[in-house]
Write an enzyme that holds these catalytic residues in place. Sequence first.
Site, mmCIF file in Angstrom:
data_model
loop_
_atom_site.group_PDB
_atom_site.id
_atom_site.type_symbol
_atom_site.label_atom_id
_atom_site.label_comp_id
_atom_site.label_asym_id
_atom_site.label_seq_id
_atom_site.Cartn_x
_atom_site.Cartn_y
_atom_site.Cartn_z
ATOM 1 N NE ARG A 118 -2.566 1.592 24.049
ATOM 2 C CZ ARG A 118 -2.832 0.568 23.246
ATOM 3 N NH1 ARG A 118 -3.616 -0.382 23.655
ATOM 4 N NH2 ARG A 118 -2.353 0.495 22.022
ATOM 5 C CG HIS B 65 -10.647 13.215 3.476
ATOM 6 N ND1 HIS B 65 -10.731 11.854 3.374
ATOM 7 C CD2 HIS B 65 -9.822 13.606 2.471
ATOM 8 C CE1 HIS B 65 -9.983 11.448 2.362
ATOM 9 N NE2 HIS B 65 -9.417 12.491 1.790
ATOM 10 C CG ASP C 197 -10.279 2.753 1.454
ATOM 11 O OD1 ASP C 197 -10.270 3.148 2.629
ATOM 12 O OD2 ASP C 197 -9.464 3.151 0.595
ATOM 13 C CG HIS D 273 -13.844 9.175 -0.058
ATOM 14 N ND1 HIS D 273 -14.197 9.780 1.121
ATOM 15 C CD2 HIS D 273 -12.664 8.558 0.192
ATOM 16 C CE1 HIS D 273 -13.263 9.535 2.037
ATOM 17 N NE2 HIS D 273 -12.327 8.790 1.488
ATOM 18 C CE LYS E 159 -5.972 2.649 -1.783
ATOM 19 N NZ LYS E 159 -5.983 4.077 -1.514
HETATM 20 C C1 BG6 Z 1 -9.065 7.622 2.315
HETATM 21 C C2 BG6 Z 1 -8.865 6.185 1.924
HETATM 22 O O1 BG6 Z 1 -10.312 7.796 2.924
HETATM 23 O O2 BG6 Z 1 -8.981 8.447 1.158
HETATM 24 C C3 BG6 Z 1 -7.535 6.001 1.226
HETATM 25 O O3 BG6 Z 1 -8.926 5.360 3.081
HETATM 26 C C4 BG6 Z 1 -7.402 6.966 0.070
HETATM 27 O O4 BG6 Z 1 -7.371 4.659 0.772
HETATM 28 C C5 BG6 Z 1 -7.722 8.388 0.504
HETATM 29 O O5 BG6 Z 1 -6.085 6.884 -0.407
HETATM 30 C C6 BG6 Z 1 -7.770 9.318 -0.690
HETATM 31 O O6 BG6 Z 1 -7.865 10.639 -0.234
HETATM 32 P P1 BG6 Z 1 -7.283 11.856 -1.087
HETATM 33 O O7 BG6 Z 1 -7.694 13.058 -0.309
HETATM 34 O O8 BG6 Z 1 -5.793 11.659 -1.148
HETATM 35 O O9 BG6 Z 1 -7.903 11.759 -2.435
#
Ligand code: BG6
Length: 483
Positions: free
Chosen positions: A51, A178, A235, A240, A332
Site C-alpha cells: 500500500r 511451510h 497456530d 504443522h 513456546k
Molecule cells: C509458524 C507459527 O507457522 O511456525 C509460529 O505461526 C512458529 O508461531 C513457526 O514459531 C515455527 O516455524 P519453524 O520453521 O521455525 O519451526
Amino acid sequence: MVSRVIPVAPFDLVVFGATGDLARRKIIPGLFHRFVVGQMPKDARLIGVARREMQSSEFRDFIRDSLLEFALRAPDDKEQLDAFLDVVTYVCVDAAGDTGWTELQAKLRDDAVRAFYLSVAPALFGEIADRLSAYGMATPLSRIVVEKPFGKDLETAQALNQTLRRNFAEEQIYRIDHYLGKETVQNLMALRFANSLWEPLWNATHIDHVQITVSESLGVEGRGEYYDQSGAMRDMVQNHLMQLLCLTAMEPPSDYNPDAVRNEKVKVISALKPALPEDIVRGQYRETPGNKDSYRDHAKDPHSRTESFVAMKVNVGNWRWSGTPFYLRTGKKLRARSSEIAVVFRDPPHMIFPKMEGRRGNALIIRLQPDEGITLRTTIKEPGPGGLRLAEVTLDMTFADALAGGGDTQDAYERLIMDVIRGDQTLFMRGDEVEAAWNWVDPINAAWEASSREPEKYDAGGSGPEDALMLLHREGRRWREIG
Ligand code: BG6
C-alpha cells in the site's frame, strides 16, 4: 554431493505485502537463493506490491537491505545481488480499493506463468482474489499462494475456500504450510516409501506409540496480538503437527503426485478419533528468574487464557494404527528449539536376558531441526566381561555428514516458491484437507472456550507443564527429553 538445479519456466511473481516481515525474511531471500544457483531464469520477474507509495528504485533499496540482512549468500555476492535487483519492480496497490490494479495488470506478461503470493492479513485474501479476477489477471497460467492462518475454524476456512474458488480453480490455489517444505519432512516420505525396511514394521503390531514434538525456545515476542487470538492449537497443531502426523500415519500413496499424496493425508485426518478432554493438556508459560517475561506480558492481557503449549494423545481409528497412540507436543519458550518424530517400537515378545534398568526400547527418531537427521536406538550387549548385560546405543545419521556439505539444503520457502512456479501442488494443502483438519480441531477449541479452566502454567525455559508428563506416565511411557 552435486545438486541438480533444473531452471523453471519464465515467471512473474507478484508479492502482495512485499514490505512485510515474511517477504523480507523468507520469500525474497528464498527467491534470491534460487536466482544465485541458476534456477530462476534471467527473464523471471519479481513485482512487489504494497500500500505504501514508493518508486521501484526505493523498493530495490529496501530489497537490497533485506537481502544483506537475511539472505545467506547476499553479502558475498554483490554481482548477483545487482543482477537480481534488475528483475525487481514495485507497484503501489490498494488491496481493498481500486488504486494501482491497472498498473499491475500492465506489468504482467501474457505468456509467462504468473504467481500471486498473498503475504497479507487473511481478511484481504478475498478482496485481492476478487480484484485479480475483475482486472483480468486471473488467467489459466495464474497461481495464487496463500499463507496461514487459513481461517480460524471450519466455517471461516470454508468461506475462504469459496472466495478463492470463485476466482481460481483448486489446481491454481497453493495453501502454504511451510513445514511441508522442510527437507526432513519430505525425507520422511522418502524414508517410508523408498525403503522396504520400514513398511513391514510400520503398524500397531510393531509400534508402541509415536511422539511428535515441535518445541520452540522463543516466546511470542512481538506477535502477542496475533497469537493471543490463535494459541498453539490453531497456530501449530491444526497445521504443522497435523501434517507431520499425516505423513507418519498415511498409507503408501499409489504415486508421488499431488492428489495421490493428499488423498492419503485426508484419509488419516478423517480417521482421527475425537480427542478426549483428559487427553489434552494446555499450558501457558510464566516468568522465571532467568526468563523475565511471561506469556501474559507479551499478550498484553493479564487474564489471557490462550495456550502457548499443547500436549495431546491422538488415536487414529484405522486398521494400521488401532492401539498405537500418537502423542503430540508443541510449545513456546521451552528449553530448546527442537522438532522430531520418535517412532517407539514394542518390546520383544519374550525377553531372554536379565532386565535392563531404564531400558527405553527401539526407536526411530527423525530429527526435523536442528541437526536434521535420523537416529535408530537399538539394544546391544554391553562390551566387556561380567556376564551378558544390555546397553542402549544409537546409530546416528545427520544429513550434513552423510551428504558432503549437506547437499543443496534449501529453506522451506525456496522450495515451495519453485514448486508454485512448476505447478506442483504435492507440498501444499488441498482445500478439503484444511477443512478436515479444522473439523477435527473445532470441537476441542469449542470445549476449551466453554470451560473456565486456566491453562496450566509452566516455567519459561522448561519442558512444559507437569500434566503433559503425566499424559504419558499414566500409560507407562515417557516423553523424550526436549533438545
Ligand atoms: C509458524 C507459527 O507457522 O511456525 C509460529 O505461526 C512458529 O508461531 C513457526 O514459531 C515455527 O516455524 P519453524 O520453521 O521455525 O519451526
